[in-house]
Structure formats: structure tokens, C-alpha cells
Design a protein around this motif. Structure first.
Motif, PDB file in Angstrom:
ATOM      1  N   LEU A  75       0.850  -1.191   0.000  1.00 35.66           N
ATOM      2  CA  LEU A  75       0.000   0.000   0.000  1.00 35.66           C
ATOM      3  C   LEU A  75       0.883   1.238   0.000  1.00 35.66           C
ATOM      4  O   LEU A  75       1.574   1.531   0.976  1.00 35.66           O
ATOM      5  N   ARG A  76       0.870   1.960  -1.078  1.00 43.35           N
ATOM      6  CA  ARG A  76       1.693   3.159  -1.228  1.00 43.35           C
ATOM      7  C   ARG A  76       0.861   4.406  -0.929  1.00 43.35           C
ATOM      8  O   ARG A  76      -0.377   4.389  -0.987  1.00 43.35           O
ATOM      9  N   MET A  77       1.531   5.501  -0.652  1.00 44.27           N
ATOM     10  CA  MET A  77       0.804   6.728  -0.345  1.00 44.27           C
ATOM     11  C   MET A  77      -0.071   7.168  -1.505  1.00 44.27           C
ATOM     12  O   MET A  77      -1.130   7.764  -1.302  1.00 44.27           O
ATOM     13  N   ALA A  78       0.342   6.853  -2.728  1.00 40.83           N
ATOM     14  CA  ALA A  78      -0.462   7.224  -3.898  1.00 40.83           C
ATOM     15  C   ALA A  78      -1.790   6.487  -3.939  1.00 40.83           C
ATOM     16  O   ALA A  78      -2.756   6.966  -4.555  1.00 40.83           O
ATOM     17  N   THR A  79      -1.865   5.306  -3.301  1.00 42.12           N
ATOM     18  CA  THR A  79      -3.089   4.505  -3.356  1.00 42.12           C
ATOM     19  C   THR A  79      -3.863   4.496  -2.048  1.00 42.12           C
ATOM     20  O   THR A  79      -4.845   3.770  -1.915  1.00 42.12           O
ATOM     21  N   VAL A  80      -3.428   5.289  -1.072  1.00 43.12           N
ATOM     22  CA  VAL A  80      -4.180   5.412   0.178  1.00 43.12           C
ATOM     23  C   VAL A  80      -5.538   6.029  -0.116  1.00 43.12           C
ATOM     24  O   VAL A  80      -5.645   7.007  -0.860  1.00 43.12           O
ATOM     25  N   HIS A  81      -6.581   5.453   0.499  1.00 44.91           N
ATOM     26  CA  HIS A  81      -7.949   5.910   0.245  1.00 44.91           C
ATOM     27  C   HIS A  81      -8.280   7.112   1.129  1.00 44.91           C
ATOM     28  O   HIS A  81      -9.155   7.084   1.981  1.00 44.91           O
ATOM     29  N   GLY A  82      -7.525   8.191   0.930  1.00 49.70           N
ATOM     30  CA  GLY A  82      -7.776   9.419   1.671  1.00 49.70           C
ATOM     31  C   GLY A  82      -7.043   9.468   2.998  1.00 49.70           C
ATOM     32  O   GLY A  82      -7.015   8.494   3.749  1.00 49.70           O
ATOM     33  N   PHE A  83      -6.403  10.593   3.285  1.00 47.66           N
ATOM     34  CA  PHE A  83      -5.731  10.789   4.565  1.00 47.66           C
ATOM     35  C   PHE A  83      -5.768  12.277   4.894  1.00 47.66           C
ATOM     36  O   PHE A  83      -5.488  13.118   4.044  1.00 47.66           O
ATOM     37  N   HIS A  84      -6.128  12.587   6.137  1.00 45.60           N
ATOM     38  CA  HIS A  84      -6.196  13.975   6.585  1.00 45.60           C
ATOM     39  C   HIS A  84      -5.181  14.204   7.697  1.00 45.60           C
ATOM     40  O   HIS A  84      -5.001  13.359   8.575  1.00 45.60           O
ATOM     41  N   ASP A  85      -4.532  15.364   7.646  1.00 44.94           N
ATOM     42  CA  ASP A  85      -3.531  15.703   8.650  1.00 44.94           C
ATOM     43  C   ASP A  85      -4.145  15.739  10.043  1.00 44.94           C
ATOM     44  O   ASP A  85      -5.314  16.084  10.229  1.00 44.94           O
TER      45      ASP A  85
END
Length: 384
Positions: A75-85
Motif C-alpha cells: 500500500l503506497r501513499m499514492a493509493t491510500v484511500h484518503g488521509f487527513h492531517d
């Protein structure tokens, strides 16, 4: 036992049973860290071993990262299903190809240090019970390293430790695993893999395994597609569906389960590979695979991307469950017990929802306990 942040000075939690705090947070994932940040912001001091009061975060993992530390290396950051700081600290722009299980735990570790959050790990919470029948009694938090006593509790244990495997009749003789144990496509090279589930996790597996083998996709109900942008308005409508079930005390559905599948990197890749031809759910397992009536399909492996359930078993002694089978919430507060708030649960089980829930829970606790006095709040200022 490793102790992070403000509790590092001379702390020895494993030998000091009956430690007393004002607020105890269980879990140091996104929701738990958000709650800890807002507790500091509202004046609660990090707990110290030589004093009563303040707040502490107990985390079962040996290092920062929450569920992210256990995700597949693929699972790469490009394929993460959304992430909020997290609040008051942006995630530095990551390499899109960097593993999420390295980037996010590193960010969480930096966050704990930046805000001097009193995270104690590894500590597994076994049970939470009331010290007496009085509604204002303290809560006793029993752990594998002693007992804590607290006036209020924020539960942020998430779902990762409770993967859900539906039951189907029959027995399959090949490899079966839940998405929680999926570690990338390599072991499935040249194999036929059945992927079960209609959410983002299933799409990730399809997008990876279809590049090295053959995939068959099945879902219990037709997948829900969302073609438009995930606007704030759409997000609020999605969360409202989950909130209504929680208010009624029904078993919760995840936010992801009602979000719908959108044009993510993984979705587009799976589409390019021809992996999105969905079949209805099979009737039963067989020794060689699965069957729909008289039709049998032989497969080499089954990946169950069938979601998770909330990790709340340790709260059972409090009797929070409603007749509907779930824990009813009023906002983030357990309707049956104003001392208990649940974050990262139901409508707040997303990174953006977890942030908001952390703040809401702390606001509720300030209403219950009152704001700390300046003397109580005296503590080293958060760094950064």
C-alpha cells in the motif's frame, strides 16, 4: 514498556498500580492522537508518575502508527484511500511510492514528540469497569500492566484488531486470508485468486493481484459507485447515514462502506487490468473453490476484504450496548454513560472524522469535569 512524550521523566508505570488520572485515552491512532492534542489544548496536563490527575494515552502497539503500521507493504501513499492531517501539524509531502506503513507511523511518532503527548506503550487494556454504582464514580481501567483510575474515558481503539470473516457453508482446502493479513501480490503470482468485498480494500487487492495472476471479484451486494468528487457536502451526507444507526444503538456500519467506489489510483489500475467484472456472492465453499448452485469455480486462494468490527469488548463491563445490539452515542458520548466517549467509531471512523471526534469528545469531557485550573494545567509547553 516504552513511554513517549511528557511521561518519559522517571516514569515506571508497570510498578505503580492504581494510577489516578482525570482522563484516559485508549489507543494512539488518528482518533486517539487528535483527542490527546485537544486535551492538551484545553489545559489538561500530561500525567506524571509522581502525581495524580492529568491525562494519559495507553496504546497496545510497541511503536507509533496505529493500524497503519500493520498495513500491507504494497500500500503506497499514492493509493491510500484518503488521509487527513492531524490538527496543528501537517504531514510533509510524501513520496507517492513510499509505503504507507512507513510514512504514517513516522508522522504519528513526530506528532507525539512535537506535542509532548503522554503515550504509554505497549499496554493492552483488558477491561473497563465502574468503581461503584454511583454515576460519578471513577472508572477502573484494567491492563496487562496494572490498573488505572480515571474520571473520564476516551475510547479510540479502532477496528483493525477485529477483522470480520463472514460464515459460508462448506470448506475450502486452499489458502484463505483476511485483508488484515494481506502483504502484497507476490505470493499470488500465476494463481487464481477470489477477492471478496466491495470496498476500497478489495479494489486495492484487485489492482495488485490482477497484475501478476488471475482474479475473480465477488460481492454480497452490487458495488456502489460514486462518479463525482468527494465534496464536503457528499461527505456529510455519507456520515449522516452512519450517525443515524449509531444514535439508534444499532451495530455500526463503516463510513467507507457507504462512501462508494470512486476514481482512485487503485480503481483505475484495477479497471485497466480488467479486474472489475463483479460476480454475485457464491452459495458455499468447496474443497477446490466456491460454488453458485451447480456451478463450481476452482481457485487457489481467497482474500476476504470484508471489513472490520469495532474493538470494544473491553467496555463490556460497563453495559453500554443498547437493545439494538450496538453502542448508542449522543455525538461522541456513550448515551448510557456520560463518562465514556468513543472516537474513531462509526461516523468518526475515518481520518477526517477522527480529528473532529477527538475535539468533540474533549469538549464533552470539559462540560462533564470542568476545565482544569491553571495549577492543574501547569506542564511543559508543547514543542514546535
Amino acid at each position: 514498556m516504552t513511554v513517549y512524550g511528557a511521561t518519559t521523566s522517571g516514569a515506571n508505570p508497570s510498578s505503580d498500580e492504581g494510577r489516578r488520572v482525570d482522563v484516559l485515552v485508549i489507543g494512539a491512532g488518528q482518533a486517539g492522537l487528535s483527542a490527546a492534542y485537544h486535551l492538551r489544548r484545553r489545559g489538561f496536563a500530561p500525567h506524571r508518575a509522581d502525581t495524580d490527575g492529568g491525562f494519559v494515552v495507553l496504546d497496545a502497539d510497541p511503536a507509533p502508527g496505529g493500524a497503519w503500521a500493520h498495513r500491507s507493504p504494497s500500500l503506497r501513499m499514492a493509493t491510500v484511500h484518503g488521509f487527513h492531517d492531524l490538527p496543528d501539524f501537517e504531514l510533509p509531502e510524501p513520496d507517492p511510492n513510499a509505503p504507507a506503513r512507513e510514512v504514517v507511523p513516522g508522522y504519528f511518532a513526530a506528532y507525539e514528540a512535537r506535542h509532548a503527548l503522554p503515550v504509554v506503550r505497549p499496554v493492552k487494556v483488558l477491561a473497563v469497569r465502574s468503581a461503584s454504582a454511583r454515576p460519578d464514580a471513577r472508572l477502573l481501567v484494567e491492563t496487562d500492566s496494572g490498573t488505572w483510575s480515571t474520571r473520564a474515558l476516551i475510547n479510540a481503539t479502532g477496528t483493525w484488531t477485529r477483522p470480520f470473516l463472514p460464515h459460508y457453508p462448506g470448506r475450502f482446502g486452499g489458502r484463505q486470508l483476511h485483508y488484515a493479513a494481506y502483504r502484497g501480490p507476490e505470493e499470488f503470482t500465476g494463481r487464481r485468486v477470489l477477492v471478496v468485498g466491495g470496498g476500497a480494500s478489495a479494489i486495492q487487492v484487485l489492482s495488485e493481484v490482477a497484475a501478476v495472476g488471475e482474479t475473480v471479484w465477488v460481492t454480497r451486494t452490487p458495488p456502489v459507485y460514486h462518479d463525482g468528487p468527494f465534496s464536503p457536502e457528499y461527505g456529510r451526507a455519507v456520515v449522516a447515514k452512519v450517525e443515524e444507526r449509531v444514535r439508534q444503538g444499532l451495530p455500526v456500519r463503516s463510513v467507507v462502506s457507504v462512501t462508494g467506489l470512486g476514481p482512485s489510483v487503485a480503481y483505475r489500475r484495477a479497471e485497466e487490468l480488467g479486474a472489475l467484472h463483479r460476480r454475485p456472492m457464491f452459495d458455499r465453499l468447496t474443497e477446490r473453490g466456491v460454488a453458485w448452485g451447480e456451478e463450481e469455480l476452482a481457485v487457489d486462494a481467497i482474500v476476504w476484504a470484508t471489513g472490520f468490527r469495532p474493538e470494544v469488548g473491553h467496555l463490556a463491563p460497563l453495559g453500554l450496548r443498547s437493545p439494538g445490539g450496538g453502542i448508542a452515542l449522543t455525538g461522541t458520548r456513550a448515551t448510557a454513560d456520560p463518562r465514556v466517549h468513543l472516537v474513531g467509531f462509526g461516523p468518526s471512523a475515518s481520518t477526517v472524522g477522527a480529528n473532529r471526534a477527538g475535539r468533540a469528545a474533549v469538549n464533552g469531557i470539559v462540560t462533564l469535569l470542568g476545565a482544569p485550573s491553571p495549577a492543574e494545567a501547569a506542564a511543559p509547553a508543547a514543542t514546535g
